[in-house]
Design a protein around this motif. Sequence first.
Motif, PDB file in Angstrom:
ATOM      1  N   ALA B 178      14.690  43.678  73.129  1.00  0.00           N
ATOM      2  CA  ALA B 178      14.043  42.544  72.463  1.00  0.00           C
ATOM      3  C   ALA B 178      13.092  43.040  71.375  1.00  0.00           C
ATOM      4  CB  ALA B 178      13.284  41.699  73.484  1.00  0.00           C
ATOM      5  N   ALA B 179      12.324  44.073  71.697  1.00  0.00           N
ATOM      6  CA  ALA B 179      11.399  44.638  70.708  1.00  0.00           C
ATOM      7  C   ALA B 179      12.168  45.251  69.547  1.00  0.00           C
ATOM      8  CB  ALA B 179      10.502  45.681  71.370  1.00  0.00           C
ATOM      9  N   MET B 180      13.277  45.927  69.881  1.00  0.00           N
ATOM     10  CA  MET B 180      14.097  46.559  68.846  1.00  0.00           C
ATOM     11  C   MET B 180      14.620  45.491  67.883  1.00  0.00           C
ATOM     12  SD  MET B 180      14.871  49.880  68.564  1.00  0.00           S
ATOM     13  CE  MET B 180      15.128  50.629  70.154  1.00  0.00           C
ATOM     14  N   GLY B 181      14.971  44.328  68.435  1.00  0.00           N
ATOM     15  CA  GLY B 181      15.495  43.229  67.627  1.00  0.00           C
ATOM     16  C   GLY B 181      14.476  42.713  66.626  1.00  0.00           C
ATOM     17  N   LYS B 182      13.213  42.885  66.952  1.00  0.00           N
ATOM     18  CA  LYS B 182      12.161  42.377  66.053  1.00  0.00           C
ATOM     19  C   LYS B 182      11.661  43.454  65.090  1.00  0.00           C
ATOM     20  CE  LYS B 182      10.373  39.307  69.644  1.00  0.00           C
ATOM     21  NZ  LYS B 182       9.563  39.538  70.829  1.00  0.00           N
ATOM     22  N   ALA B 183      12.223  44.643  65.201  1.00  0.00           N
ATOM     23  CA  ALA B 183      11.689  45.761  64.412  1.00  0.00           C
ATOM     24  C   ALA B 183      11.940  45.575  62.922  1.00  0.00           C
ATOM     25  CB  ALA B 183      12.315  47.066  64.887  1.00  0.00           C
ATOM     26  N   HIS B 184      11.013  46.074  62.136  1.00  0.00           N
ATOM     27  CA  HIS B 184      11.142  46.059  60.681  1.00  0.00           C
ATOM     28  C   HIS B 184      12.220  47.050  60.250  1.00  0.00           C
ATOM     29  CE1 HIS B 184       9.897  46.213  56.474  1.00  0.00           C
ATOM     30  NE2 HIS B 184       9.814  47.538  56.587  1.00  0.00           N
ATOM     31  N   HIS B 185      12.243  48.177  60.940  1.00  0.00           N
ATOM     32  CA  HIS B 185      13.263  49.190  60.630  1.00  0.00           C
ATOM     33  C   HIS B 185      13.714  49.859  61.931  1.00  0.00           C
ATOM     34  CE1 HIS B 185      15.419  52.325  58.473  1.00  0.00           C
ATOM     35  NE2 HIS B 185      14.960  53.155  59.397  1.00  0.00           N
ATOM     36  N   VAL B 186      15.018  50.035  62.063  1.00  0.00           N
ATOM     37  CA  VAL B 186      15.542  50.759  63.228  1.00  0.00           C
ATOM     38  C   VAL B 186      16.280  52.002  62.735  1.00  0.00           C
ATOM     39  CG1 VAL B 186      17.119  50.695  65.201  1.00  0.00           C
ATOM     40  CG2 VAL B 186      15.749  48.666  64.619  1.00  0.00           C
ATOM     41  N   THR B 187      15.847  53.138  63.224  1.00  0.00           N
ATOM     42  CA  THR B 187      16.568  54.382  62.937  1.00  0.00           C
ATOM     43  C   THR B 187      17.479  54.668  64.118  1.00  0.00           C
ATOM     44  OG1 THR B 187      14.939  55.334  61.465  1.00  0.00           O
ATOM     45  CG2 THR B 187      16.257  56.885  62.736  1.00  0.00           C
ATOM     46  N   SER B 188      18.734  54.898  63.810  1.00  0.00           N
ATOM     47  CA  SER B 188      19.643  55.236  64.910  1.00  0.00           C
ATOM     48  C   SER B 188      20.378  56.534  64.590  1.00  0.00           C
ATOM     49  CB  SER B 188      20.619  54.097  65.169  1.00  0.00           C
ATOM     50  OG  SER B 188      21.328  53.812  63.991  1.00  0.00           O
ATOM     51  N   LEU B 189      20.680  57.263  65.624  1.00  0.00           N
ATOM     52  CA  LEU B 189      21.307  58.580  65.436  1.00  0.00           C
ATOM     53  C   LEU B 189      22.154  58.920  66.651  1.00  0.00           C
ATOM     54  CD1 LEU B 189      21.312  61.058  63.488  1.00  0.00           C
ATOM     55  CD2 LEU B 189      19.444  62.001  64.858  1.00  0.00           C
ATOM     56  N   GLU B 190      23.338  59.431  66.372  1.00  0.00           N
ATOM     57  CA  GLU B 190      24.171  60.002  67.433  1.00  0.00           C
ATOM     58  C   GLU B 190      24.255  61.479  67.173  1.00  0.00           C
ATOM     59  OE1 GLU B 190      28.050  58.191  67.897  1.00  0.00           O
ATOM     60  OE2 GLU B 190      27.202  56.261  67.287  1.00  0.00           O
ATOM     61  N   PHE B 191      24.014  62.270  68.186  1.00  0.00           N
ATOM     62  CA  PHE B 191      24.027  63.717  67.943  1.00  0.00           C
ATOM     63  C   PHE B 191      24.344  64.484  69.218  1.00  0.00           C
ATOM     64  CE2 PHE B 191      20.108  64.626  70.127  1.00  0.00           C
ATOM     65  CZ  PHE B 191      19.446  63.411  70.081  1.00  0.00           C
ATOM     66  N   VAL B 192      24.629  65.757  69.017  1.00  0.00           N
ATOM     67  CA  VAL B 192      24.921  66.656  70.132  1.00  0.00           C
ATOM     68  C   VAL B 192      23.841  67.724  70.178  1.00  0.00           C
ATOM     69  CG1 VAL B 192      26.537  68.397  71.007  1.00  0.00           C
ATOM     70  CG2 VAL B 192      27.415  66.281  69.989  1.00  0.00           C
ATOM     71  N   ASN B 193      23.265  67.935  71.347  1.00  0.00           N
ATOM     72  CA  ASN B 193      22.394  69.081  71.551  1.00  0.00           C
ATOM     73  C   ASN B 193      23.285  70.116  72.228  1.00  0.00           C
ATOM     74  OD1 ASN B 193      20.288  70.883  72.476  1.00  0.00           O
ATOM     75  ND2 ASN B 193      18.896  69.225  71.935  1.00  0.00           N
ATOM     76  N   GLN B 194      23.742  71.079  71.436  1.00  0.00           N
ATOM     77  CA  GLN B 194      24.895  71.873  71.874  1.00  0.00           C
ATOM     78  C   GLN B 194      24.575  72.846  72.994  1.00  0.00           C
ATOM     79  OE1 GLN B 194      22.895  72.915  69.517  1.00  0.00           O
ATOM     80  NE2 GLN B 194      23.293  74.993  68.826  1.00  0.00           N
ATOM     81  N   ARG B 195      25.634  73.269  73.635  1.00  0.00           N
ATOM     82  CA  ARG B 195      25.532  74.221  74.742  1.00  0.00           C
ATOM     83  C   ARG B 195      25.198  75.617  74.194  1.00  0.00           C
ATOM     84  NH1 ARG B 195      28.957  75.160  79.886  1.00  0.00           N
ATOM     85  NH2 ARG B 195      29.128  72.909  79.804  1.00  0.00           N
ATOM     86  N   VAL B 196      24.209  76.230  74.798  1.00  0.00           N
ATOM     87  CA  VAL B 196      23.869  77.604  74.419  1.00  0.00           C
ATOM     88  C   VAL B 196      23.999  78.517  75.638  1.00  0.00           C
ATOM     89  CG1 VAL B 196      22.407  77.060  72.451  1.00  0.00           C
ATOM     90  CG2 VAL B 196      21.423  77.100  74.726  1.00  0.00           C
ATOM     91  N   ILE B 197      24.154  79.796  75.366  1.00  0.00           N
ATOM     92  CA  ILE B 197      24.365  80.784  76.426  1.00  0.00           C
ATOM     93  C   ILE B 197      23.143  81.702  76.446  1.00  0.00           C
ATOM     94  CG2 ILE B 197      25.884  82.655  77.211  1.00  0.00           C
ATOM     95  CD1 ILE B 197      28.205  81.110  75.859  1.00  0.00           C
ATOM     96  N   PRO B 198      22.535  81.893  77.619  1.00  0.00           N
ATOM     97  CA  PRO B 198      21.195  82.496  77.661  1.00  0.00           C
ATOM     98  C   PRO B 198      21.101  83.927  77.113  1.00  0.00           C
ATOM     99  CG  PRO B 198      21.705  81.418  79.734  1.00  0.00           C
ATOM    100  CD  PRO B 198      22.973  81.417  78.940  1.00  0.00           C
ATOM    101  N   ASN B 199      22.040  84.791  77.469  1.00  0.00           N
ATOM    102  CA  ASN B 199      22.025  86.145  76.907  1.00  0.00           C
ATOM    103  C   ASN B 199      20.737  86.920  77.156  1.00  0.00           C
ATOM    104  OD1 ASN B 199      24.601  86.732  75.556  1.00  0.00           O
ATOM    105  ND2 ASN B 199      24.137  84.846  74.452  1.00  0.00           N
ATOM    106  N   ALA B 200      20.308  86.989  78.410  1.00  0.00           N
ATOM    107  CA  ALA B 200      19.218  87.899  78.751  1.00  0.00           C
ATOM    108  C   ALA B 200      19.681  89.325  78.470  1.00  0.00           C
ATOM    109  CB  ALA B 200      18.848  87.754  80.223  1.00  0.00           C
ATOM    110  N   MET B 201      18.735  90.188  78.093  1.00  0.00           N
ATOM    111  CA  MET B 201      19.135  91.541  77.723  1.00  0.00           C
ATOM    112  C   MET B 201      19.774  92.268  78.916  1.00  0.00           C
ATOM    113  SD  MET B 201      16.881  94.511  75.941  1.00  0.00           S
ATOM    114  CE  MET B 201      16.165  93.468  74.698  1.00  0.00           C
ATOM    115  N   GLU B 202      19.188  92.087  80.108  1.00  0.00           N
ATOM    116  CA  GLU B 202      19.785  92.691  81.304  1.00  0.00           C
ATOM    117  C   GLU B 202      20.760  91.698  81.934  1.00  0.00           C
ATOM    118  OE1 GLU B 202      17.499  92.452  84.773  1.00  0.00           O
ATOM    119  OE2 GLU B 202      18.703  93.863  85.913  1.00  0.00           O
TER     120      GLU B 202
END
Lengths: 281, 792
Positions: B178-202
Amino acid sequence: MIPSTFEYKKASSVDEAISLLTEDAKLLAGGHSLIPAMKLRLNQPSSLIDISDIDALKGISDGGDHVLIGAAATHADIAHSALVKGACSMISDGAEQIGDIQVRNKGTIGGSLAHADPAADWPALVIAADAIIVMQGASGSREVAAASFFTGFYETALAENEIITAIKIPKLTTGSSSTYVKFSQPASRFAIVGCAVVKNMDEAGEVGNIKVAITGVSEKAYRDHAVEDELMGQPLNQDVINAAASKAASRVDVMSDHYASQEYRKHLASVYVKKALQNLI
Amino acid sequence: MSSYIGQSVKRLEDKRFLTGKGHYTDDIILPQQTYAYIIRSPYAHARIVKIDISAAESAKGVVAIFKGKEIADEGIAGVPCGWQVDFKNGETMKEPPHPLLVVDKVRHLGDGVVVVIAESKAEARDAAELVEIEYDVLEAVIDPKKAAQAGAPLVHEDCPNNMCFDWELGNPKADVDAAMGKAHHVTSLEFVNQRVIPNAMEPRAAIGDYQVATDKYTLYTSSQNPHLIRLLMCAFVLGIPEHKVRVVSPDVGGGFGSKIFHYAEEALMIWCSRKLERPVKWTSDRSEAFLTDAHGRDHVTEAKMGFDADGKIMALRVNTYANLGAYLSTFAPAVPTYLHGTLMQGLYTTPLINIDVTATFTHTTAVDAYRGAGRPEATYLLERMFDLAALEMNVDPAELRFKNFIPAFDGVEQEGYQTQVALQYDSGDYEPVLKRALEMVGYDKFRAEQAAQSNGKLLGIGFSTYIEACGIAPSAVVGALGARAGLYESAQVRVQPTGKVSVFTGSHSHGQGHETTFAQVVADKMGIPLEDVDIVHGDSDSVAFGMGTYGSRSLAVGGSAIVKSIEKVLEKGAKIAAHLLEANPDDLDYAEGKWTVKGTDKSVGFGDVSLTAYVPHNYPEGLEPGLDFSSFYDPANFTYPFGAHIAIVEIDKETGKVDLKRFIAVDDVGNVINPMIVDGQIHGGLAQGIGQALFEGAIYDDTGQLINGSYMDYCMPRADDLPSFEIDRTVTPCPHNPLGVKGAGEAGCIGSTPAVVNAVVDALWKGGFKVKDVAMPMTSQRVWTAMQSETV
């Protein structure tokens, strides 16, 4: 990361190395491509013939109209050689751009050429330099022009029982200059595009002779005649360069991987041909 | 008196690390030790048709070969999960078994199938070549969102739609919408926070050592969390008595979260050792580490942020699919929920927030906590939305933040800040970090420079103002949120008769420098020289108990436990000193290592009191001898470090290559014990966070093969990829722990990633390419492609 069992043999001369070079054997110089492949068991030779201590394969010397680089010279040896720099500066500049310090201190020019990785730096450099690859087998020695040496994907003119012994780099003549530029794959730092150019201007101030060699783009390093044809007999100005660069990689099958699609790699080839030619204005 | 706290004391542990004298699990060679090689699945999803070990069994040096069935036949189901999150409808999350070796089906590339044990590592490896395994390869699903769709291949037959759980937090969706519907501006985004591999030195390593004569077990393991490993392994995996088991985590070469968890290989080595009555060692190689260390991140998210006409946030709505991989790792369910959803308030006064998370299984390596664990994903979301909103509304991103910051509160005079998403922030003063960062970057000058840029490059600036919940965590709170463990810490301060002090901490150092930082605290609080203090950790036989190191908790929780024990030591010491001085304990002052009768020069030193405690000839009546105290500290709240990060990038228009020109970080981690170590933690965290933005990311193909499972293809950040960091700090002490510290281990990694991406988007936007997002890692190709398709 443990290789399968192999026999280790240290050769003290080229002849001895050739005599040990049976079908399943591999030559060990710097080992920077071979050892990882063995640890992953992608390569399981029955024996390793260590040629890293053969004096005849080492050293860089003045051969008159060329510089003679021993096949077991390391990338670092070549990068730091005043003789090489004076003869053809892109060779030492290019050597300096290979891998990292550890790789340059261990890896050898002969090993890299024999391995013929399509993204290695040396193939483009020796092709553009018009270098001669000197090889020795049981029946003696022979020489092959660099342009004919690379025959396909990881394939060369080297016969199974032959060893690269030296590389002859012609000294650039007056009015000639050279350059090597490279866009690296960020992880391996192999070339996504490497472009080596040697050019000679004629008395009219136009391109008299030019060799543009590209690595990283196709299954093997190659002379890009499509680019060269645009340049011959032309003054080297920005318009000519732009026109020539736009032809880069237009006559080869362009490789693709997750760092560079065909389209992007072809675009980079144009950009790096342009950068190389601009270096030579 | 404070002669060590606040000083950049050089790290005491570095002598052994820098001279190659560190002692890691793989350095340990026990008598009669054997070596294990684990044969792993080359497929992401396959049925095992046949395993033939006959040729391998007779190979040279082979001691034994075990398959999953032999373990299952003993009733061992596998490694457990340590955090329970329930479905929205109240049902318990799906918890499919995570076997030590699979029995009939592999569920991710690298799943363990057979263990070959031999007299040497090489013989084990060679014999493994002779094991023949026939697979019936099945279709795989990799993407967490696709996994939830009807018809997706199932990872576990009894988990419909591959759902582990769904979960929601915050205000009712209807109110938010409901609040979003009354907003002056709505920013929307679809994104991926990609998979990373830890890679500890040992790489990880484990040795199981069962001694039949004493019926005792020792597990040596490269772990951040030895006591918890012991508890989980004894009580939930192997059913062996905890008091007969010792777990040792010696020097550990980095973890970044990936060594918190109880891994199958640890229990497997103990199980094998009991079978063979010989020690069995397994050491992961690097390729194996890529496939089996728990990965990080992997969220697919849609978010909407609504603003009023003045630029004040009205509402935030988030929908995330979280990839858990093929099996539940120890803390996996907590990461996308209580370490992520609870951070959606950020530094802002957002009045209405709703986050919805769907956690799914896929045919990939398990995903769990990775430096920051959930909080980087939350920060990434909020901060990307903020800079994008600023671009869309054509307002200054710094101004937009100042408008929305929560006003300062110290947690003492003013109450903590109650968020819409369950947490109560302890103390915070957010404007100064951003103001300081703007000053350091020279903001006005930069914007002028950016406008004038005309050299074929695009200049961009990106912001990130973050908060994190660290000092993990109050046991009762996390228990209510599903943790199956308490998250206190223990410490024992043992004063030796000569006045030297041994401190046993349940925190575990694997690069953080505890041996120095903790010693500084002890030396200062006790008024003794630094060299009189020894910090012992990582051995369940010497340390009473511990909850390990992660979540930037060691100093805030483990350090506080040490302080509690020191207080007990000094209280008893005062009684002994009073006796020796023939005074009342209340009339004594303790300073610089001695008790002095107030207003006199009569004093007795710490060493004399220590000796008296152990040689109690002239001693207070009724007082026990000895000077040795243990404490458990359970924090009252999380701690909430915060900061402002700014990245400046330059993009080459021709190639798309991003050059990170500058990185400014102003962090507030509360009080600082050792500034050099904190700087080092920040630097490392920044490199890691920037690594995710620009270089790192696991790439699976549709069949579940990991395309970039080596350093030839998986790009780790290197020194020459990074500028010299420009860092500074503000100090807002934590009001609820005795040291006033908040934790510094994760800050750099949490704040930095969105700043870099925002800088690239800013550069593109200002250059006329109005893209909302460039997927991480922002390779040259991706940036170049963005410039091809989105030209305005």
